[in-house]
Design an enzyme around this catalytic site. Structure first.
Site, PDB file in Angstrom:
ATOM      1  N   SER A  17      47.405 115.656  57.619  1.00 12.01           N
ATOM      2  CA  SER A  17      48.484 116.615  57.807  1.00 12.01           C
ATOM      3  C   SER A  17      47.996 117.676  58.781  1.00 12.01           C
ATOM      4  CB  SER A  17      48.901 117.211  56.460  1.00 12.01           C
ATOM      5  OG  SER A  17      50.044 118.029  56.582  1.00 12.01           O
ATOM      6  N   HIS A  44      51.797 113.916  58.596  1.00 20.46           N
ATOM      7  CA  HIS A  44      53.019 114.663  58.286  1.00 20.46           C
ATOM      8  C   HIS A  44      53.657 115.202  59.563  1.00 20.46           C
ATOM      9  CE1 HIS A  44      51.460 115.550  53.949  1.00 20.46           C
ATOM     10  NE2 HIS A  44      51.908 114.321  54.090  1.00 20.46           N
ATOM     11  N   ASP A 136      48.294 115.898  49.028  1.00 15.92           N
ATOM     12  CA  ASP A 136      48.816 114.584  49.387  1.00 15.92           C
ATOM     13  C   ASP A 136      47.661 113.682  49.799  1.00 15.92           C
ATOM     14  OD1 ASP A 136      50.738 112.661  49.727  1.00 15.92           O
ATOM     15  OD2 ASP A 136      51.300 113.270  51.746  1.00 15.92           O
TER      16      ASP A 136
END
Length: 354
Positions: A17, A44, A136
């Site tokens: 991310s 992401h 995540d």
């Protein structure tokens, strides 16, 4: 546990991310043109902006790079990238794109990719987790390891945002913690090891059933109809996104939540959303009180113009009382805002470097 064929295609799944673009470039640049695995990547990205990640990575990659296409064949020596606003899942011999529920407020989600790879390829998976915030990727790496695969995490001291690597290291027994410059070589060494793909699965029947359910949810099957509420313990929390009932899962030392419509949260992501929801509630309280003041000021002016000074004074005093009540709420908002993480720009949607 599984009736899948023997010797599935080796896959390398990479997730990250905030701060993951540069380490991802390093990893991709180090992969050889004859890599004996398919590579799938989730970084992401915002749902409503074009991604320039294919061009950025192809400029340094010896392997062909492109955004994944729904139900295209999975082939060795190719890099498949997630599409904005679509989950990327890997099947036995194809890739899939879906509009399944968001996980940790993200679609695509690193966990969705990692779990689907573990489900379909079991021990023939290498999971690589790069820089990012919150948690995540931890659940997905735990699943990969639970089914006999390998796990590599970027060293937190090198990561621009160490939250995701740290979360994984705290909850998953990973195989390697490396700077980005060494990850590609370790991936190649793992793929060429004689025992690759022969790792022993440790997942029990209940965990396997839940994994089947969660992969199906990500692939757009109804979470409620699949009985997700029977897969965990009921939680006191409701989903920040849809306000649905949530159940709690424990995976090693990590706690995770999923609602009956399918949205999923790590404990860190749920905490972040609840903090933001509290701030929104305080702003709504201030807005309502300021509207109250505006109406009282209007009524006081109207009463004064109508030669009703006593009534005007009452309205003015009430308005001052409400103004005093707003002050501590604004102070609480400032203190709460300090707990919220700084927003970071999405690097996957950035234009090509010049």
């Amino acid at each position: 546990m599984s009736d899948s064929q023997l010797n599935p295609l080796p896959v390398v799944v990479i997730g990250g991310s905030a701060g993951a673009l540069e380490p991802l470039r390093e990893v991709v640049a180090g992969l050889p043109p004859d890599l004996p695995a398919a590579v799938l990547v989730v970084i992401h990205c915002p749902p409503d902006a074009p991604s320039y990640l294919p061009q950025i990575l192809q400029s340094v990659s010896a392997l062909p790079v492109r955004q994944a296409r729904h139900e295209e064949a999975l082939e060795l020596g190719r890099i498949y990238l997630a599409v904005p606003n679509r989950h990327l899942l890997v099947g036995r011999d194809q890739v899939r794109l879906s509009l399944g529920p968001r996980e940790n407020r993200s679609r695509p989600s690193v966990d969705v990719l990692f779990r689907s790879a573990a489900y379909t390829h079991e021990a023939s998976v290498i999971g690589v987790l790069l820089s990012g915030m919150l948690g995540d990727g931890t659940s997905g790496l735990w699943t990969i390891k639970r089914l006999g695969g390998r796990a590599i995490v970027q060293h937190p001291e090198e990561a621009l945002y160490p939250g995701m690597p740290l979360s994984a290291l705290q909850n998953v027994e990973v195989d390697a913690v490396l700077p980005a410059s060494e990850i590609a070589a370790r991936v190649q060494a793992m793929l060429s090891a004689p025992d690759f793909g022969k790792g022993e699965a440790q997942m029990n029947d209940h965990e396997w059933q839940r994994l089947q359910t969660e992969v199906a949810i990500a692939d757009e099957t109804s979470a409620f109809e699949l009985g997700i509420l029977n897969e965990g313990e009921f939680s006191a929390f409701t989903c920040p996104e849809c306000h649905g009932a949530m159940v709690r899962f424990l995976e090693g030392g990590a706690m995770r939540f999923r609602c009956h419509t399918g949205h999923a949260y790590s404990a860190e992501a749920l905490l972040s959303d609840l903090r933001q929801a509290a701030e929104v509630s305080l702003w709504n309280a201030v807005r309502g009180m300021e509207e109250h003041i505006m109406l009282l000021d209007h009524l006081a002016k109207h009463s004064a113009e109508a030669s009703q000074p006593q009534q005007a004074d009452l309205y003015q005093h009430e308005a001052e009382d409400v103004r005093r009540q707003i002050t501590p709420i604004r102070q609480a908002m400032g203190e709460l805002a300090q707990l919220l993480p700084e927003p970071v720009p999405s690097q996957a949607s950035a234009g090509p470097e010049r």
